[in-house]
Scaffold this motif. Structure first.
Motif, PDB file in Angstrom:
ATOM      1  N   ALA A 137    -112.078   3.623  -0.651  1.00 45.68           N
ATOM      2  CA  ALA A 137    -110.630   3.578  -0.871  1.00 45.68           C
ATOM      3  C   ALA A 137    -109.853   3.821   0.419  1.00 45.68           C
ATOM      4  CB  ALA A 137    -110.225   4.597  -1.934  1.00 45.68           C
ATOM      5  N   TYR A 138    -110.489   4.475   1.395  1.00 41.68           N
ATOM      6  CA  TYR A 138    -109.823   4.666   2.692  1.00 41.68           C
ATOM      7  C   TYR A 138    -109.549   3.309   3.341  1.00 41.68           C
ATOM      8  CZ  TYR A 138    -109.383   5.331   7.712  1.00 41.68           C
ATOM      9  OH  TYR A 138    -108.956   5.259   9.016  1.00 41.68           O
ATOM     10  N   TYR A 139    -110.568   2.447   3.317  1.00 41.65           N
ATOM     11  CA  TYR A 139    -110.404   1.123   3.912  1.00 41.65           C
ATOM     12  C   TYR A 139    -109.388   0.306   3.122  1.00 41.65           C
ATOM     13  CZ  TYR A 139    -114.555   2.432   6.501  1.00 41.65           C
ATOM     14  OH  TYR A 139    -115.441   3.088   7.310  1.00 41.65           O
ATOM     15  N   TYR A 140    -109.371   0.476   1.814  1.00 42.77           N
ATOM     16  CA  TYR A 140    -108.370  -0.200   0.990  1.00 42.77           C
ATOM     17  C   TYR A 140    -106.966   0.257   1.384  1.00 42.77           C
ATOM     18  CZ  TYR A 140    -105.614  -1.527  -3.086  1.00 42.77           C
ATOM     19  OH  TYR A 140    -104.642  -2.043  -3.906  1.00 42.77           O
ATOM     20  N   TRP A 141    -106.803   1.551   1.591  1.00 38.80           N
ATOM     21  CA  TRP A 141    -105.501   2.097   1.996  1.00 38.80           C
ATOM     22  C   TRP A 141    -105.041   1.474   3.309  1.00 38.80           C
ATOM     23  CZ3 TRP A 141    -105.179   7.086   5.193  1.00 38.80           C
ATOM     24  CH2 TRP A 141    -103.846   7.368   5.519  1.00 38.80           C
ATOM     25  N   ARG A 142    -105.948   1.430   4.300  1.00 36.75           N
ATOM     26  CA  ARG A 142    -105.592   0.818   5.595  1.00 36.75           C
ATOM     27  C   ARG A 142    -105.197  -0.645   5.407  1.00 36.75           C
ATOM     28  NH1 ARG A 142    -107.845   2.346  10.227  1.00 36.75           N
ATOM     29  NH2 ARG A 142    -106.364   0.806  11.041  1.00 36.75           N
ATOM     30  N   TRP A 143    -105.937  -1.326   4.544  1.00 32.02           N
ATOM     31  CA  TRP A 143    -105.704  -2.756   4.322  1.00 32.02           C
ATOM     32  C   TRP A 143    -104.348  -3.007   3.674  1.00 32.02           C
ATOM     33  CZ3 TRP A 143    -105.454  -5.630  -0.319  1.00 32.02           C
ATOM     34  CH2 TRP A 143    -105.563  -7.020  -0.181  1.00 32.02           C
ATOM     35  N   ILE A 144    -103.997  -2.227   2.632  1.00 34.77           N
ATOM     36  CA  ILE A 144    -102.723  -2.507   1.952  1.00 34.77           C
ATOM     37  C   ILE A 144    -101.527  -2.113   2.812  1.00 34.77           C
ATOM     38  CG2 ILE A 144    -103.680  -2.334  -0.374  1.00 34.77           C
ATOM     39  CD1 ILE A 144    -102.098   0.338  -0.617  1.00 34.77           C
ATOM     40  N   GLN A 145    -101.706  -1.204   3.758  1.00 31.39           N
ATOM     41  CA  GLN A 145    -100.603  -0.902   4.671  1.00 31.39           C
ATOM     42  C   GLN A 145    -100.170  -2.162   5.415  1.00 31.39           C
ATOM     43  OE1 GLN A 145    -102.615   2.491   6.658  1.00 31.39           O
ATOM     44  NE2 GLN A 145    -100.733   3.631   6.260  1.00 31.39           N
ATOM     45  N   HIS A 146    -101.146  -2.969   5.797  1.00 35.42           N
ATOM     46  CA  HIS A 146    -100.835  -4.234   6.467  1.00 35.42           C
ATOM     47  C   HIS A 146    -100.299  -5.264   5.478  1.00 35.42           C
ATOM     48  CE1 HIS A 146    -102.530  -3.341  10.476  1.00 35.42           C
ATOM     49  NE2 HIS A 146    -103.338  -2.543   9.803  1.00 35.42           N
ATOM     50  N   ARG A 147    -100.890  -5.316   4.298  1.00 32.36           N
ATOM     51  CA  ARG A 147    -100.472  -6.325   3.321  1.00 32.36           C
ATOM     52  C   ARG A 147     -99.048  -6.062   2.819  1.00 32.36           C
ATOM     53  NH1 ARG A 147    -104.583  -7.229   5.347  1.00 32.36           N
ATOM     54  NH2 ARG A 147    -102.958  -7.997   6.756  1.00 32.36           N
ATOM     55  N   LEU A 148     -98.644  -4.817   2.781  1.00 34.30           N
ATOM     56  CA  LEU A 148     -97.271  -4.513   2.374  1.00 34.30           C
ATOM     57  C   LEU A 148     -96.263  -5.069   3.373  1.00 34.30           C
ATOM     58  CD1 LEU A 148     -97.740  -0.886   1.037  1.00 34.30           C
ATOM     59  CD2 LEU A 148     -96.704  -2.767  -0.241  1.00 34.30           C
ATOM     60  N   LYS A 149     -96.706  -5.243   4.621  1.00 31.43           N
ATOM     61  CA  LYS A 149     -95.817  -5.785   5.647  1.00 31.43           C
ATOM     62  C   LYS A 149     -95.824  -7.312   5.666  1.00 31.43           C
ATOM     63  CE  LYS A 149     -95.950  -1.815   8.772  1.00 31.43           C
ATOM     64  NZ  LYS A 149     -94.503  -1.564   8.670  1.00 31.43           N
ATOM     65  N   ASP A 150     -97.039  -7.913   5.542  1.00 35.39           N
ATOM     66  CA  ASP A 150     -97.068  -9.375   5.650  1.00 35.39           C
ATOM     67  C   ASP A 150     -97.055 -10.093   4.298  1.00 35.39           C
ATOM     68  OD1 ASP A 150     -99.712  -9.078   4.767  1.00 35.39           O
ATOM     69  OD2 ASP A 150    -100.573  -9.328   6.762  1.00 35.39           O
ATOM     70  N   HIS A 151     -97.320  -9.354   3.200  1.00 37.91           N
ATOM     71  CA  HIS A 151     -97.257  -9.967   1.867  1.00 37.91           C
ATOM     72  C   HIS A 151     -96.605  -9.004   0.868  1.00 37.91           C
ATOM     73  CE1 HIS A 151     -99.471 -13.675   2.552  1.00 37.91           C
ATOM     74  NE2 HIS A 151    -100.345 -12.997   3.273  1.00 37.91           N
ATOM     75  N   PRO A 152     -95.371  -8.621   1.098  1.00 37.41           N
ATOM     76  CA  PRO A 152     -94.718  -7.683   0.168  1.00 37.41           C
ATOM     77  C   PRO A 152     -94.588  -8.247  -1.244  1.00 37.41           C
ATOM     78  CG  PRO A 152     -93.110  -8.664   1.663  1.00 37.41           C
ATOM     79  CD  PRO A 152     -94.461  -9.045   2.186  1.00 37.41           C
ATOM     80  N   GLU A 153     -94.616  -9.587  -1.360  1.00 36.83           N
ATOM     81  CA  GLU A 153     -94.472 -10.199  -2.688  1.00 36.83           C
ATOM     82  C   GLU A 153     -95.655  -9.873  -3.599  1.00 36.83           C
ATOM     83  OE1 GLU A 153     -96.689 -13.211  -0.157  1.00 36.83           O
ATOM     84  OE2 GLU A 153     -95.013 -11.798   0.117  1.00 36.83           O
TER      85      GLU A 153
END
Length: 370
Positions: free
Chosen positions: A322-338
């Motif tokens: 889940a740590y890696y998931y957390w890092r990943w969604i931090q980026h996705r919230l910026k480039d894919h907020p939809e």
């Protein structure tokens, strides 16, 4: 009548309802003495008032064996100055190793087979009970919808699905109501409808609806029907039956549980886990085993909700992945907020998880700092 072929076990004639009034009186006394531990809420239905009882989770665990009634999901009615139970779920049951009664050593010593293993579907629990011999009521764990087919409520969506299921079996609501009323039984089902509300595991359109996994007598002491009979009830009234198997020993249960925990699958299908039904001290007893993949996926959901609520705080999680998931969604919230626009409305949970799993499978886990 479509239900004439459903034959209840001989033991049904010994089911006792006489003690239910005293048990509910004790529950009322407990409410008066310790109002922080439980609450009740009235619902007016036709000419009756059903009372829903909600008990704090910790109370069940702390008072195993001493609380007036262990039912998780309970509706009562007072007729002629006497309480009766009109709908009830299972007794609160726990994960393996969660309490002293569900340690493997205790299960080996204190439970008796046969052990019925059912798949644990991933949805919202629904109760189907009789309001009269002609009418059914569909509730969530603690609430009754108004109107009864309210498309915004779990019970209302459950009622709509029930009508579809009955139609598919060429059965009527009155057929089901008559059977439930005459036998004083509550059906316990899982509402699995990703169009209404996503949970963790995916249910494609052709697999959505109500999965029937239990049928309980409306008594203070839990009396739940055998899985084979529950399967027959499901097919009679058009509901989805859950998969089940029967094992003779707790050693066999432990072996199967280990496989489900590791793979997250039963019969080749993703499941939340399994529920085990057996006997303990001559009473029906249930415990559950959650799958590790499911628990990891649940971590993803809770991490996402935490980040959406407070992007600057480090979320809590149990599994290292889940740590890696957390890092990943931090980026996705910026480039894919939809992707996250309806996440808090229980939409997009499965799609985001599947996208992360596809990223994970590629093996390149390097991400720049946020």
């Amino acid at each position: 009548m479509v239900n004439s072929t459903i034959e209840l076990p001989d033991s049904s004639s010994t089911i006792q309802f006489e003690k239910d009034h005293d048990v509910i009186e004790r529950l009322c006394a407990h409410l008066a003495a310790k109002p922080k531990e439980l609450r009740n809420r009235p619902f007016t239905l036709q000419n009756d008032t059903w009372t829903s009882w909600t008990v704090r989770e910790s109370v069940y665990k702390r008072n195993q064996g001493s609380f007036p009634i262990m039912a998780r999901g309970l509706f009562t009615l007072k007729r002629d100055e006497r309480h009766c139970i009109v709908a009830r779920g299972y007794d609160k049951f726990f994960n393996v190793n969660e309490t002293k009664y569900t340690q493997w050593t205790a299960l080996e010593k204190e439970t008796q087979g046969p052990y019925e293993i059912t798949t644990k579907e991933n949805g919202c629990i629904i109760f189907i009970a009789a309001l009269s011999s002609q009418t059914v009521i569909v509730t969530s764990k603690h609430s009754i919808p108004e109107p009864k087919d309210n498309p915004q409520s779990h019970g209302g969506v459950g009622y709509r699905w029930l009508q579809k299921h009955l139609q598919s079996a060429q059965a009527s609501e009155e057929d089901l109501a008559s059977w439930l009323w005459s036998n004083s039984i509550t059906l316990v089902a899982e509402l699995c409808d990703d169009d209404f509300e996503e949970h963790i595991l995916e249910y494609p359109p052709h697999k959505r609806g109500l999965y029937l996994h239990g049928a309980n007598y409306n008594t203070a002491q839990l009396h739940t029907l055998p899985s084979q009979l529950v399967h027959q009830i499901a097919t009679t009234f058009g509901l989805w039956p859950v998969s089940f198997t029967t094992l003779d020993t707790i050693a066999q249960v432990k072996e199967l549980a280990s496989k489900v925990q590791l793979t997250g699958k039963m019969d080749g299908r993703e499941v939340e886990g399994i529920v085990v039904r057996c006997q303990r001290q001559d009473q029906d007893f249930l415990f559950k085993v959650k799958s590790e993949p499911y628990l990891v996926f649940r971590d993803y959901r809770e991490v996402t909700k935490s980040v959406l609520e407070n992007p600057d705080a480090a979320p809590k999680y149990t599994y290292p992945k889940a740590y890696y998931y957390w890092r990943w969604i931090q980026h996705r919230l910026k480039d894919h907020p939809e992707w996250f626009e309806k996440y808090t409305l229980s939409k997009g949970i499965i799609d985001v998880r599947q996208k992360f799993e596809a990223y994970w499978e590629k093996g390149d886990l390097t991400l720049p700092d946020i």
